[in-house]
Design a protein around this motif. Structure first.
Motif, PDB file in Angstrom:
ATOM      1  N   UNK A  18      76.129  34.636  52.921  1.00 24.70           N
ATOM      2  CA  UNK A  18      77.379  35.587  53.036  1.00 24.70           C
ATOM      3  C   UNK A  18      76.836  37.037  53.619  1.00 24.70           C
ATOM      4  N   UNK A  19      77.572  37.540  54.587  1.00 25.21           N
ATOM      5  CA  UNK A  19      77.353  38.690  55.070  1.00 25.21           C
ATOM      6  C   UNK A  19      78.502  39.245  55.448  1.00 25.21           C
ATOM      7  N   UNK A  20      78.853  40.520  54.443  1.00 22.36           N
ATOM      8  CA  UNK A  20      80.054  41.176  54.699  1.00 22.36           C
ATOM      9  C   UNK A  20      81.418  40.263  53.942  1.00 22.36           C
ATOM     10  N   UNK A  23      81.157  33.824  55.381  1.00 30.74           N
ATOM     11  CA  UNK A  23      80.157  32.905  54.662  1.00 30.74           C
ATOM     12  C   UNK A  23      79.714  32.352  55.957  1.00 30.74           C
ATOM     13  N   UNK A  24      78.653  32.555  56.464  1.00 32.64           N
ATOM     14  CA  UNK A  24      77.918  31.971  57.675  1.00 32.64           C
ATOM     15  C   UNK A  24      77.306  30.704  57.132  1.00 32.64           C
ATOM     16  N   UNK A  25      77.779  29.555  57.982  1.00 34.65           N
ATOM     17  CA  UNK A  25      77.448  28.321  57.716  1.00 34.65           C
ATOM     18  C   UNK A  25      78.548  27.487  57.055  1.00 34.65           C
ATOM     19  N   UNK A 196      69.284  22.304  57.021  1.00 35.07           N
ATOM     20  CA  UNK A 196      70.684  22.620  56.410  1.00 35.07           C
ATOM     21  C   UNK A 196      71.008  24.175  56.834  1.00 35.07           C
ATOM     22  N   UNK A 197      70.188  24.696  57.989  1.00 35.41           N
ATOM     23  CA  UNK A 197      70.293  25.726  58.041  1.00 35.41           C
ATOM     24  C   UNK A 197      71.548  25.980  59.241  1.00 35.41           C
ATOM     25  N   UNK A 198      72.278  27.039  59.167  1.00 33.65           N
ATOM     26  CA  UNK A 198      73.446  27.344  60.265  1.00 33.65           C
ATOM     27  C   UNK A 198      72.969  27.272  61.720  1.00 33.65           C
ATOM     28  N   UNK A 199      73.189  26.680  62.874  1.00 35.81           N
ATOM     29  CA  UNK A 199      73.163  26.790  64.011  1.00 35.81           C
ATOM     30  C   UNK A 199      74.162  27.474  65.031  1.00 35.81           C
ATOM     31  N   UNK A 200      73.599  28.496  65.637  1.00 34.55           N
ATOM     32  CA  UNK A 200      74.600  29.152  66.332  1.00 34.55           C
ATOM     33  C   UNK A 200      74.203  28.838  68.072  1.00 34.55           C
ATOM     34  N   UNK A 219      82.451  23.923  74.604  1.00 30.84           N
ATOM     35  CA  UNK A 219      81.494  22.785  74.576  1.00 30.84           C
ATOM     36  C   UNK A 219      80.573  22.750  73.152  1.00 30.84           C
ATOM     37  N   UNK A 220      80.010  24.062  73.219  1.00 30.67           N
ATOM     38  CA  UNK A 220      79.066  24.203  71.971  1.00 30.67           C
ATOM     39  C   UNK A 220      80.096  24.013  70.562  1.00 30.67           C
ATOM     40  N   UNK A 221      80.945  24.151  70.576  1.00 24.67           N
ATOM     41  CA  UNK A 221      81.781  24.148  69.281  1.00 24.67           C
ATOM     42  C   UNK A 221      81.667  22.461  68.881  1.00 24.67           C
ATOM     43  N   UNK A 222      82.155  21.675  70.003  1.00 26.37           N
ATOM     44  CA  UNK A 222      82.051  20.301  69.670  1.00 26.37           C
ATOM     45  C   UNK A 222      80.674  19.554  69.571  1.00 26.37           C
ATOM     46  N   UNK A 223      79.657  20.435  69.852  1.00 22.89           N
ATOM     47  CA  UNK A 223      78.352  19.995  69.568  1.00 22.89           C
ATOM     48  C   UNK A 223      78.046  20.138  68.143  1.00 22.89           C
ATOM     49  N   UNK A 224      78.740  20.916  67.662  1.00 27.37           N
ATOM     50  CA  UNK A 224      78.735  21.210  66.031  1.00 27.37           C
ATOM     51  C   UNK A 224      78.086  22.470  65.516  1.00 27.37           C
ATOM     52  N   UNK A 225      78.285  23.577  66.586  1.00 28.55           N
ATOM     53  CA  UNK A 225      77.628  24.701  65.921  1.00 28.55           C
ATOM     54  C   UNK A 225      78.425  25.467  64.879  1.00 28.55           C
ATOM     55  N   UNK A 226      77.799  26.437  64.254  1.00 26.98           N
ATOM     56  CA  UNK A 226      78.450  27.079  63.196  1.00 26.98           C
ATOM     57  C   UNK A 226      78.998  28.599  63.569  1.00 26.98           C
ATOM     58  N   UNK A 227      78.516  28.768  64.813  1.00 29.99           N
ATOM     59  CA  UNK A 227      78.939  30.161  65.245  1.00 29.99           C
ATOM     60  C   UNK A 227      78.664  30.542  66.752  1.00 29.99           C
TER      61      UNK A 227
END
Lengths: 271, 271, 271, 271
Positions: A18-20, A23-25, A196-200, A219-227
């Protein structure tokens, strides 16, 4: 590969940081802002723009790792203060790069997220120092780092007690010279399966060309990135660094609209 | 390429760095010793062996940059003390790696030459800190650094006022997996044409296989290098790091004999 | 690695291939000539020059693999004839590249050695076709081929019954842009340990810069190579291809003198 | 970059190639089938499966370029016949690889689309030969080919009079060893901006791991590709080649459903 603490099996539900308000991830998250903080006016103006477009976190470099000693190396502490001010004005959490073990505590007082750049990915002293605090940290993959080495660097931070690590793919170095680097989106898909870490993803440094940033973001969104972390500048042609890759605010806004829709679509597809 | 201070034209006669009795850049120089300082006995024993074989400088890592946080990371300050002792007993100047800006002054009190490793080549804070002192420094080329980036890192140190920079090629990362890295000897030939700084080669890390070290050392001599850095261990199979690439003292001695003859031959050839 | 026929153990004394007066694999051998055969006058003139300087084999391209279809692609059959004539006048055996399975027999009638270029290393149909005849063949390593893949390509030829294979390292493709390619001399050292086939080095294509050719030739000798292939042109600035890397005859002559002395020295060193 | 015939400006509306019922370049198109044709039963069974799942073109290798001469090299002409039969039974157009200039006419009689593999991308004789006929051809990018070199190879074919060229990205070779290759989706985005030719992606060879194929297919769609080529096998663990990367028909069917939805979504996003 052996990563005791970073391994997916350790926390199959995924890490949420959580940042501000974000909720990243868990929530898809856009980090945006200029390559470098150049002045108070510049960073405040861009902060307002990226906030309006929908960014969740403001970026800006105060201590810049530059290839040549004769390039602009950032405003240092003044840059930190301007960035903090821009964050406070807009209500955006801020992220900035740390390049020296001695600066970790100082920068932690200003920033909400620390960034470790590609060139410092294997600066193990820095990783250890950041591991000793609890501040979230975004760890970029080195330009020639294997996925295993990248996860090992996350493990260094986790091993010191800081669980708040975000991974970020930013392109690797290959023989191809048309783009600045070669964006390795399969590394995103792999990292999501191993940890289990978020991947940007940072499509700005990966491509080095603003006309490719939107396409590679989608393209990155469909590769599964979290941000995504995206460079935005109100006046890129006069930027003190990375002129070729910073987006104009209006183009960034368009990118965010498309990305937002695609993230929604992705959720449905996975059901 | 623009390197104001490192450019050959700035000092066509070449930089000569005196360390103990050896004039680096003028005399061909062999740096040797174990990957890591493991104990007082270990480093003293190896120091005596490499001295006998003809090495001019003793190496040994006290602060080790390791890919995994769970690997042996060196003895730290105790390692420095053992290394210094081994240097004093044999009369050999010592070189050891610095991986943290905060350690530069401490390590400078012990070591005659500082080493910046491949993973820290673009740790610009470290380069600046080392530039502020006058201690000689051996700067390894990063695993994916262009020659231009490597010279720019030397420029960072020179720009702060420290003229005593030695370059060291140690292999780049490619698709080839048979060797640990791919030794780029053409980079040595190029660096000798672009800069006045001494250029060394580390065939141990470049190949990662002890059976290739001698051949690549001889090849490096003809590429024009000013010296070699070679890992030697009395008992490589029990070493705490780099088991596969450390030479036995007797093989190191043979290598030195051949290298010495070849350096003499090289002088005649150039006449 | 499994290479039944190419493995050193199969023929520990090494393969020796007789071509004209030279025993390749036993005698150190220099192949030289222009990138392309451009006219009868050109190739005859250069043949006389390289013969005088001490080359043992004459090279010249008649069928040129070129990146763009709009570049000069060689004189074809006329080129073969001019090359043969230049070989006959000087008494030098000739080598030329084959790029099409359909040309293998034709070119075999003209040439003493066939060459398979880096771009065709894994043109398996071509390898099989060449394997069916007994003509010696020089097989260049692909720009991104592992040592294992390279030896497997030799194995293709050997497996069809042609034992006369010469390997040739010519640089691999990396992120480095200063040289045309990155000469991998450790691959030479490795190939000499894994196979009984002669191993050559082409420093002209590896570096792409004539000022580096001599240094890298000497370095290659100490890496253990059995010969060199070097581009020489009487008038490089007007060459139809590879202007930057072809040596002038006088520089080639100097290179041969130095190389010859070094090869003698190498023999003594190994005793 | 100068590509007279392949340049986007030459045909801004894009090239459309009709094969059977599918308009490649206009309709999103899935090519699927096994790595190798292994028997009549095998290819017919898979053809029926991929047809049912929604594939538009059937693939299958009859002439296989294999790294080692001792690997299965395909059934040759029998393979062509089985593949043709499977195509006829299902009504699917077929694609198969050509690896020899001498086979171009023969294979053209059987296949609806020819394939040039990564290892033959710069087999210029083959490109010229294929350029002389009008048969559509799918040109894979070489493992270490720059985008410019890839487009130049397309230009070779166009220059001989064959306008029906499809480009296909299949991963490049880097230092990363976790995947078989590194899929370069930014090359797809770039190729779509530079040329009017359809651009496909092969996620099977790019990743070498079946668990990554779906994710990278979706990512490829958003990078702007015009189609995918995917390896499918009814019994991958017993396949004669590429065991690790071939999808089961049921997983392929799921992939097609998701891909289909995403392609629809992409159209809306672009409006």
């Amino acid at each position: 590969m052996e990563h005791k603490l970073a391994a997916l099996g350790r926390k199959p539900e995924g890490t949420c940081i959580q940042v501000g308000d974000v909720n990243i991830g868990k929530d898809f998250c856009i980090i945006a802002g200029p390559c470098s903080v150049e002045s108070e006016e510049q960073i405040v103006e861009i902060a307002i723009e990226v906030k309006r477009a929908g960014a969740a976190v403001l970026r800006g470099g105060a201590y810049k790792p530059r290839t040549s000693p004769y390039s602009f190396r950032g405003l240092g502490r003044a840059g930190l203060e301007y960035l903090r001010k821009a964050g406070d004005i807009t209500g955006l959490p801020i992220i900035t790069e740390v390049i020296d073990t001695r600066d970790v505590y100082l920068i932690s007082e200003y920033a909400d997220i620390l960034q470790v750049g590609a060139r410092n990915m294997q600066n193990f002293s820095l990783l250890v120092e950041i591991g000793k605090i609890r501040k979230p940290v975004l760890l970029k993959r080195g330009m020639n780092a294997t996925i295993e080495e990248w996860l090992n660097c996350a493990e260094y931070i986790l091993n010191e007690g800081n669980p708040n690590v975000i991974l970020c793919e930013r392109g690797v170095r290959t023989f191809e010279t048309y783009m600045r680097n070669t964006l390795d989106l399969s590394a995103v898909a792999v990292a999501k399966r191993l940890t289990h870490l978020p991947v940007f993803v940072d499509p700005s440094h990966a491509t080095g060309k603003r006309e490719l940033v939107e396409t590679m973001s989608l393209s990155a969104v469909m590769a599964g990135c979290d941000g995504l972390e995206i460079e935005v500048h109100s006046n890129p042609q006069n930027a003190l660094s990375d002129k070729e890759q910073q987006l104009l605010p209006k183009d960034f806004e368009m990118l965010l609209k498309k990305t937002g829709k695609l993230v929604e679509f992705r959720k449905q597809l996975e059901v």
